[in-house]
Design a protein around this motif. Sequence first.
Motif, short mmCIF file in Angstrom:
data_model
loop_
_atom_site.label_atom_id
_atom_site.label_comp_id
_atom_site.label_asym_id
_atom_site.label_seq_id
_atom_site.Cartn_x
_atom_site.Cartn_y
_atom_site.Cartn_z
N GLY A 264 -11.08 3.42 -7.20
CA GLY A 264 -10.57 2.10 -6.82
C GLY A 264 -9.17 1.85 -7.33
N ASP A 265 -8.20 2.56 -6.76
CA ASP A 265 -6.81 2.37 -7.18
C ASP A 265 -6.06 1.55 -6.13
OD1 ASP A 265 -6.59 4.15 -5.11
OD2 ASP A 265 -5.93 5.83 -6.35
N GLU A 266 -4.72 1.47 -6.27
CA GLU A 266 -3.92 0.67 -5.34
C GLU A 266 -4.05 1.17 -3.90
OE1 GLU A 266 -1.70 0.64 -9.35
OE2 GLU A 266 -2.74 2.12 -8.08
N TYR A 267 -4.01 2.47 -3.74
CA TYR A 267 -4.10 3.05 -2.41
C TYR A 267 -5.43 2.70 -1.75
CZ TYR A 267 -3.85 6.56 1.31
OH TYR A 267 -3.82 7.19 2.54
N LEU A 286 -2.18 -7.13 6.92
CA LEU A 286 -1.27 -6.01 6.70
C LEU A 286 -0.66 -5.51 8.01
CD1 LEU A 286 -3.01 -3.83 3.97
CD2 LEU A 286 -1.26 -5.59 3.71
N PRO A 287 0.66 -5.24 8.03
CA PRO A 287 1.33 -4.73 9.23
C PRO A 287 0.71 -3.41 9.69
CG PRO A 287 2.94 -5.50 7.63
CD PRO A 287 1.61 -5.50 6.93
N LYS A 288 0.59 -3.23 10.98
CA LYS A 288 -0.08 -2.06 11.54
C LYS A 288 0.61 -0.76 11.14
CE LYS A 288 -1.99 -4.44 15.57
NZ LYS A 288 -2.04 -4.50 17.06
N TYR A 289 1.92 -0.81 10.96
CA TYR A 289 2.66 0.40 10.63
C TYR A 289 2.10 1.05 9.36
CZ TYR A 289 6.29 3.33 8.59
OH TYR A 289 6.95 4.37 8.01
N PRO A 294 -2.31 5.86 7.09
CA PRO A 294 -1.75 5.52 5.77
C PRO A 294 -1.45 6.79 4.97
CG PRO A 294 -4.11 5.18 5.78
CD PRO A 294 -3.73 5.46 7.20
N SER A 295 -0.52 6.64 4.03
CA SER A 295 -0.14 7.75 3.18
C SER A 295 0.42 7.18 1.88
CB SER A 295 0.90 8.64 3.86
OG SER A 295 2.10 7.90 4.08
N LYS A 296 0.63 8.07 0.91
CA LYS A 296 1.21 7.63 -0.36
C LYS A 296 2.62 7.09 -0.15
CE LYS A 296 1.26 7.26 -4.87
NZ LYS A 296 1.17 8.48 -5.72
N ILE A 297 3.33 7.70 0.79
CA ILE A 297 4.69 7.23 1.08
C ILE A 297 4.67 5.80 1.62
CG2 ILE A 297 6.72 7.58 2.53
CD1 ILE A 297 6.23 10.56 2.37
N LYS A 298 3.72 5.52 2.50
CA LYS A 298 3.62 4.18 3.07
C LYS A 298 3.20 3.15 2.01
CE LYS A 298 2.88 5.26 7.95
NZ LYS A 298 2.01 5.07 9.15
N LEU A 299 2.40 3.60 1.06
CA LEU A 299 2.02 2.72 -0.05
C LEU A 299 3.28 2.30 -0.82
CD1 LEU A 299 0.02 1.50 -2.18
CD2 LEU A 299 0.10 3.74 -3.29
N ARG A 304 7.46 -1.66 -2.04
CA ARG A 304 8.89 -1.72 -2.33
C ARG A 304 9.64 -2.58 -1.31
NH1 ARG A 304 11.98 3.88 -2.33
NH2 ARG A 304 10.39 4.40 -3.89
N SER A 305 8.95 -3.00 -0.27
CA SER A 305 9.61 -3.69 0.83
C SER A 305 10.29 -4.99 0.40
CB SER A 305 8.59 -4.01 1.94
OG SER A 305 9.19 -4.75 2.98
N ASN A 306 11.48 -5.22 0.98
CA ASN A 306 12.21 -6.46 0.76
C ASN A 306 12.18 -7.35 2.00
OD1 ASN A 306 13.11 -6.10 -1.91
ND2 ASN A 306 14.73 -4.71 -1.23
N ASN A 307 11.41 -6.92 3.00
CA ASN A 307 11.28 -7.71 4.22
C ASN A 307 10.42 -8.94 3.96
OD1 ASN A 307 9.65 -8.41 6.83
ND2 ASN A 307 11.44 -7.26 7.55
N SER A 308 10.93 -10.11 4.26
CA SER A 308 10.22 -11.36 3.96
C SER A 308 8.86 -11.42 4.65
CB SER A 308 11.07 -12.56 4.40
OG SER A 308 12.30 -12.58 3.72
N GLY A 309 8.81 -10.94 5.89
CA GLY A 309 7.55 -10.96 6.62
C GLY A 309 6.50 -10.05 5.99
#
Length: 326
Positions: A264-267, A286-289, A294-299, A304-309
Amino acid sequence: MCDFCEKWKLKINSDKTKVTVFGFRRADTSTLQFVCNGQSLETVHCFRYLGVIMNYNGSFKIAIEELHKQALRAMFALLNKCRKLQLSVDVTLDLFDKLVTPLCVTVKKRIIGYWGRLLESKESKLSKIMYNQLHSLHSSGAYASPWVSQVKQILDDCGLSYIWITQKYNNINWLKKIVEQKLKDQFIQRWQSELTSMTSCDTYIEFKQEFKLEKYLMYENQNSRQAICNFRTNNTRIPKVTGRYKGLERSERMCNICDSHCVGDEYHVLFECKNVNVMYYRKKYLPKYYVYSPSKIKLILLLRSNNSGVIAKTGAFLRNVLPLFK
């Protein structure tokens, strides 16, 4: 009036004057008597001067404790006012730096600033005479003044040992600026090193690569902002976190709200958990992208996203999901 006061034409208020006998041990003042204007003065073991408590043995322990208490009171008062006025995080942090600022960088910068001005002062100035004596004793090894040693240590740490050796520098503003920058760089390096050495921050170090104010902290929804902050900093009750307190190996910290038998981690919380409610909120927020393949990179990209949405949707998801872990 005493001879010293008479000589320098000093007017002393005997009622507000106290005497402290400095020494390594507390002096027996029962046999000592100090008189000013015909009035006996009270002998004390410490006194307050310009807001700083001076102790008889030269220790600043009491002064530090007192300043610490004052800083806490100022901080709590500031935070209370900021909450009532609903000030943004960046404004709150700016006010904190201006009103409290318990930072070692600032203290060391001021030490060097004072030392630099001291070098430029007239040779006849009492403080300059005292410094020259302390510097001479330090150089000969006869006595190591804590303050002089601190100045040398700061310059050494900043790679400016040559300034200590020559006792010369370009100008005071340049000296203060370069010392401040080097101390900040060292602080950030220590921060990164400590994060890297902490196994509990293995995910955090992946998306928190810069020492800066994160945009999600500016998000207006306080509950969502708090949820993201808690999730990023391991201040939750997901199994990865609670298992550490129970002494469980990472591989044994299984999710306790679904039967996927996964850690039960963040991923897992963001992309894998099969709990009905989690799956519902994942699809809703959560955005479909990020959810699709899903992957560790997408996590990392999501956190890290700065997108307001994206921040708003991630906050809404975590705000509803994290309470499920009890």
